[in-house]
Design an enzyme around this catalytic site. Structure first.
Site, PDB file in Angstrom:
ATOM      1  CG  HIS A  60      -5.540  -2.849   0.917  1.00 44.15           C
ATOM      2  ND1 HIS A  60      -5.188  -2.293  -0.281  1.00 44.15           N
ATOM      3  CD2 HIS A  60      -4.804  -2.210   1.866  1.00 44.15           C
ATOM      4  CE1 HIS A  60      -4.282  -1.344  -0.077  1.00 44.15           C
ATOM      5  NE2 HIS A  60      -4.023  -1.291   1.209  1.00 44.15           N
ATOM      6  CG  ASP A 115      -6.729  -2.914  -3.172  1.00 44.77           C
ATOM      7  OD1 ASP A 115      -7.348  -2.206  -2.356  1.00 44.77           O
ATOM      8  OD2 ASP A 115      -5.529  -3.216  -3.026  1.00 44.77           O
ATOM      9  CB  SER A 136      -0.956  -0.065   1.198  1.00 46.41           C
ATOM     10  OG  SER A 136      -2.109   0.686   0.977  1.00 46.41           O
TER      11      SER A 136
END
Length: 521
Positions: free
Chosen positions: A490, A462, A237
């Site tokens: 995610h 996602d 991320s």
């Protein structure tokens, strides 16, 4: 008002984030209260790497992981501390401490080196991530790499930026999550200004010290201190922003780099905020479809979206109490929607969300508070980790863009129709960095020309970092290789065999998959 948390932290480690600082507070060399740093300058300058002081912290960490999946592994944990320059324009000047954790399996053979990890945020603890990943990464990775995580500057136990009181965080999280009227937007702007003013007063010029560019330079210092000729890195991320920034600054130092759930390097603030709203909206649709398909029936009925809308109206009229002993908070619409958002990060949280929403309708918000508190870093005693403080400080130091309130009001009107659950809140969040008083060190454009192949991983479903961001990241990196999972939630590694096999081969043998390889759900 709180900016999106680009967190890819494995679920097994989320509780450790809260417990780790308390467990290690008594360790020598780690409990000192650091001084607030002076302002940093963004000029890159080579600095001499400081030694890492390692100590055995098995006794502190083992009780935290007892009973967790993977805790049966024979792991050795060390805690480390080192110093990095506050300003890389003055490499011999004042320093700030960084905290690390290294996990090594007993009897490790054929060691390649260190695998440096970052869990996202910004604001997520890399030390915590090293512990969680040591429990979840494939054994063949542990056999070849030490797992090393560091708390970036301003995060966790590395000179944490702390400038938002717990009471103010409670108010921010509980505030109207979908401000659409002029009065509601004015209230959000006032609250945003209160947060910014408090942090500016607390830190002054030092607030700009906490930025991704200097954290990437810190990571280069750590690579040298660890004794690795080149960096092997796994970032989730926001960790993809940090990793790609490192590759841009030090392309020849990259051995292997996995960027999982890539943050789009292209959009401006408005485009990024809209992508966030659209991503979470699509994530909620996936959750609703999954719930309707349950054999036992969906606890939210045939229309989960309508159920949530009605629950938000219920909470607005009468905030919902919790059955948790000692809990005095009541769930406002802000808590309800924060809980929904929290569960969309991980499909494993969908059952808790469905049951929690049903329980809240029946008068008990306990499960929703559990989800919301995990996302925002709230502890059982009512205090918080510094996740939100660091998230704001780093996000805002990383951009010099601002958005005026007139534009925000226009965008709110549009997005509240296009993205009914998340549009208005995402638009209102555009004001956050517009009033943030700190020096800015914008993240550079990144092609990392001259680096080894960089593996970029994206999920088709996602909700936090939608797949187009991974596509853009892979295209812009000169040596980018795209790997796609047709899954929900995610992050992807190591959740599925196809992704895991491709990433393992790349990390260990430097064999990248074919660019554009797609793995089934």
């Amino acid at each position: 008002m709180i900016k999106r948390l680009h967190r890819g932290l494995p679920a097994v480690a989320s509780s450790l984030l809260l417990a780790l600082p308390l467990a290690l507070a008594g360790c020598t060399s780690f409990g000192d209260e650091p001084k607030k740093p002076a302002a940093a300058n963004a000029t890159p300058t080579e600095a001499e790497a400081a030694e890492i002081e390692w100590s055995d912290c098995d006794a502190q960490i083992q009780p935290l992981i007892a009973g967790q999946p993977g805790s049966e592994r024979d792991l050795l944990f060390e805690c480390g501390r080192t110093e990095v320059p506050i300003s890389y324009e003055e490499p011999a000047g004042a320093t700030l401490p960084l905290f690390l954790v290294r996990a090594t399996p007993a009897g490790q053979t054929e060691r390649i080196g260190s695998l440096v990890v970052n869990p996202g945020g910004p604001g997520g603890s890399g030390a915590d991530a090293a512990i969680g990943l040591a429990l979840t990464l494939p054994p063949e990775i542990l056999a070849r790499f030490d797992i090393v995580g560091f708390d970036p500057r301003g995060v966790g136990l590395s000179t944490p930026v702390e400038c938002i009181p717990a009471e103010l965080k409670d108010r921010v999280i509980a505030a109207e999550p979908r401000p659409t009227t002029a009065e509601q937007l004015d209230a959000v702007f006032t609250l945003t200004q209160e947060v910014a003013d408090g942090c500016a007063e607390e830190y002054g010029d030092a607030l700009g010290t906490f930025n991704t560019v200097d954290t990437a330079r810190d990571m280069e210092q750590l690579r040298k201190s660890l004794g690795d000729e080149q960096l092997t890195y796994l970032g989730y991320s926001y960790g993809t922003t940090l990793g790609s920034t490192y590759a841009e600054l030090f392309p020849d130092r990259v051995r292997a780099m996995v960027l999982d759930a890539a943050v789009d390097p292209d959009p401006d603030l408005v485009a990024d905020a809209e992508a966030s709203a659209a991503g979470f909206e699509a994530g909620f649709n996936a959750f609703a479809e999954n719930c309707r398909g349950l054999i036992a029936g969906c606890p939210l009925g045939d229309d989960p979206r309508r159920f949530v809308e009605e629950l938000l109206a219920q909470a607005a009229g009468a905030p919902i109490p919790s059955s948790e002993e000692g809990e005095t908070r009541q769930a406002t619409p802000g808590i309800v929607l924060t809980a929904v958002q929290a569960a969309l990060y991980d499909t494993g949280s969908w059952p808790q969300l469905a049951q929690g929403l049903r329980a809240a309708r029946d008068g008990d918000s306990k499960a929703l508070f559990s989800l919301a508190d995990e996302l925002t870093g709230r502890l059982e005693d009512g205090t918080y980790s510094n996740l939100l403080d660091a998230n704001l400080a780093i996000n805002c130091a990383d951009t010099d863009e601002t958005v005026e309130t007139t534009e925000i009001r226009t965008v709110v009107a549009d997005w509240s129709q296009k993205y009914p659950l998340f549009g208005a809140g995402s638009a209102a969040g555009l004001y956050t960095c517009s009033v943030w008083e700190a020096d800015r060190t914008p993240v550079p454009e990144r092609d990392a020309a001259g680096s080894a192949p960089i593996l970029v991983v994206g999920n088709q479903g996602d909700p936090v970092t939608p797949l187009p961001g991974a596509v853009d990241m892979a295209e812009e990196l000169a040596a980018g290789v795209l790997l796609t999972w047709q899954g929900q939630g995610h992050t992807a590694y190591p959740k599925t065999d196809c992704i895991t096999a491709a990433v393992n081969a790349y990390l260990i043998d430097l064999v990248a998959p074919q660019d554009g390889l797609t793995c089934p759900a």
